[in-house]
Design a protein around this motif. Structure first.
Motif, PDB file in Angstrom:
ATOM      1  N   CYS A  17       9.065  -1.758  -7.016  1.00  0.00           N
ATOM      2  CA  CYS A  17       7.920  -0.854  -7.114  1.00  0.00           C
ATOM      3  C   CYS A  17       8.417   0.575  -6.937  1.00  0.00           C
ATOM      4  O   CYS A  17       9.159   0.869  -5.986  1.00  0.00           O
ATOM      5  N   GLY A  18       8.030   1.459  -7.841  1.00  0.00           N
ATOM      6  CA  GLY A  18       8.375   2.867  -7.727  1.00  0.00           C
ATOM      7  C   GLY A  18       7.227   3.651  -7.117  1.00  0.00           C
ATOM      8  O   GLY A  18       6.078   3.504  -7.530  1.00  0.00           O
ATOM      9  N   THR A  19       7.532   4.479  -6.131  1.00  0.00           N
ATOM     10  CA  THR A  19       6.521   5.260  -5.426  1.00  0.00           C
ATOM     11  C   THR A  19       6.961   6.722  -5.352  1.00  0.00           C
ATOM     12  O   THR A  19       8.055   7.079  -5.800  1.00  0.00           O
ATOM     13  N   SER A  20       6.119   7.545  -4.736  1.00  0.00           N
ATOM     14  CA  SER A  20       6.446   8.963  -4.601  1.00  0.00           C
ATOM     15  C   SER A  20       7.596   9.215  -3.638  1.00  0.00           C
ATOM     16  O   SER A  20       8.115  10.337  -3.574  1.00  0.00           O
ATOM     17  N   ASP A  21       8.019   8.178  -2.875  1.00  0.00           N
ATOM     18  CA  ASP A  21       9.123   8.388  -1.945  1.00  0.00           C
ATOM     19  C   ASP A  21      10.266   7.387  -2.144  1.00  0.00           C
ATOM     20  O   ASP A  21      11.060   7.169  -1.234  1.00  0.00           O
TER      21      ASP A  21
ATOM     22  N   SER B  29       0.852  -1.188   0.000  1.00  0.00           N
ATOM     23  CA  SER B  29       0.000   0.000   0.000  1.00  0.00           C
ATOM     24  C   SER B  29       0.887   1.237   0.000  1.00  0.00           C
ATOM     25  O   SER B  29       1.890   1.292   0.729  1.00  0.00           O
ATOM     26  N   GLY B  30       0.520   2.202  -0.813  1.00  0.00           N
ATOM     27  CA  GLY B  30       1.294   3.432  -0.899  1.00  0.00           C
ATOM     28  C   GLY B  30       0.960   4.166  -2.174  1.00  0.00           C
ATOM     29  O   GLY B  30       0.037   3.782  -2.912  1.00  0.00           O
ATOM     30  N   ASP B  31       1.696   5.240  -2.439  1.00  0.00           N
ATOM     31  CA  ASP B  31       1.502   6.029  -3.654  1.00  0.00           C
ATOM     32  C   ASP B  31       2.315   5.379  -4.770  1.00  0.00           C
ATOM     33  O   ASP B  31       3.447   5.752  -5.043  1.00  0.00           O
ATOM     34  N   VAL B  32       1.703   4.381  -5.418  1.00  0.00           N
ATOM     35  CA  VAL B  32       2.407   3.539  -6.387  1.00  0.00           C
ATOM     36  C   VAL B  32       2.356   4.170  -7.776  1.00  0.00           C
ATOM     37  O   VAL B  32       1.309   4.623  -8.232  1.00  0.00           O
TER      38      VAL B  32
END
Length: 311
Positions: free
Chosen positions: A39-43, A24-27
């Motif tokens: 997985c690349g996310t906003s952080d 779970s996150g900003d994926v």
């Protein structure tokens, strides 16, 4: 076969008939290969544990990660603002400098946020690294990011994804907002191939592992019909050879209500597509599709998939 699909707030796993959220996150992006699942996310960049598929570790706190590619040469990550990072062993990432020194970089801008731009796609091959900047440029490096070659006049302006094939090192496909492009000389020149496409805002492309001239692509009428659930109108098309026209796959949901879909090749003549209406598979290269049975989350019926891998 285990499927992992990225959506804006989660990564879904489908395995043995079971669908569950494993991250779970900003994926923003997802890829897998010899170094694992990333997985690349906003952080930053997260990697899935080899022993616990619900455990993810941040391996690169490099900011807003908008593209990731896992390849024999290592793991590549692209960010906003546009920068490229490389981890030869999949763990320690360093920036490959000089990307924004290219002359065309003065023109790079993402229309919804014109003050910035980002790396939309990374396509590493044994011969070169392609980097698609959204928007305005598809550039290359012949030496793993040591030096950079700027966009060429005939190239795509707004590449969203690419596909290459080990048997044809100089062949590459670009699914772009300004059409479907092909190069046969490693990116020195490009041409559009759109006969049979009734939508030219192209999004995801894969080629058949058994035949580099057989291609699948997802396409929409424009940005709103690709990304906005209220005006969604997207479709998947197949091309059975270099001289064949595109044909639309008629037995998928939509086109009305279907957001831009993401494709992955899973074997000779075989592929899976992730849509906002569920997963579908084909074993005849898009001539027919079968729904993969799973209880689809209602919240995802209005969300565009952001990545798909098969393990």
């Amino acid at each position: 076969m285990r499927l992992l699909a990225a959506f804006p707030d989660r990564v879904l796993s489908f395995d043995d008939g079971s669908l569950q959220t494993v991250f779970s996150g900003d994926v923003q992006c997802l890829d897998a290969g010899p170094f694992g699942v990333y997985c690349g996310t906003s952080d930053g960049v997260y990697r899935q544990s080899d022993t616990d598929t619900e455990e993810w570790t941040c391996v690169a706190a490099v900011g807003d990660v908008t593209a990731v590619a896992v390849h024999e040469s290592g793991v590549w990550a692209g960010t906003e603002p546009s920068a490229v990072y490389h981890a030869p062993g999949g763990e320690t990432f360093t920036e490959r400098e000089g990307l924004t020194d290219l002359p065309s970089s003065d023109d790079w801008a993402f229309p919804p946020r014109p003050s910035t731009h980002h790396v939309r796609w990374l396509e590493p091959t044994p011969e070169r690294l392609y980097v698609a900047v959204e928007a305005s440029a598809l550039v290359r490096s012949p030496d793993g990011g040591e030096t950079w070659q700027d966009r060429v006049p005939s190239g795509p302006y707004d590449t969203h994804s690419m596909a290459t094939h080990d048997d044809r090192p100089d062949l590459a496909y670009s699914a772009a907002g300004d059409g479907f492009y092909v190069t046969e000389d490693g990116g020195d020149s490009w041409r559009t191939v759109e006969a049979g496409l009734d939508r030219s805002y192209c999004w995801s492309v894969v080629c058949d592992p058994a035949n580099p001239e057989r291609v699948l692509v997802s396409a929409a009428n424009g940005p709103r019909s690709a990304h906005d659930a209220g005006t969604a109108s997207s479709a998947v098309f197949r091309k059975d050879g270099a001289d064949a026209d595109w044909k639309r796959s008629e037995d998928l949901p939509g086109p009305n209500g279907l957001l831009a879909s993401v494709l992955v090749a899973t074997g000779p003549g075989e592929a899976v597509v992730a849509t906002n209406r569920g997963f579908f598979r084909t074993d005849d290269w898009g001539a027919s599709w079968t729904r993969i049975d799973a209880e689809w989350p209602a919240a995802l019926e209005s969300e565009r998939p952001r990545g798909l891998v098969a393990r």
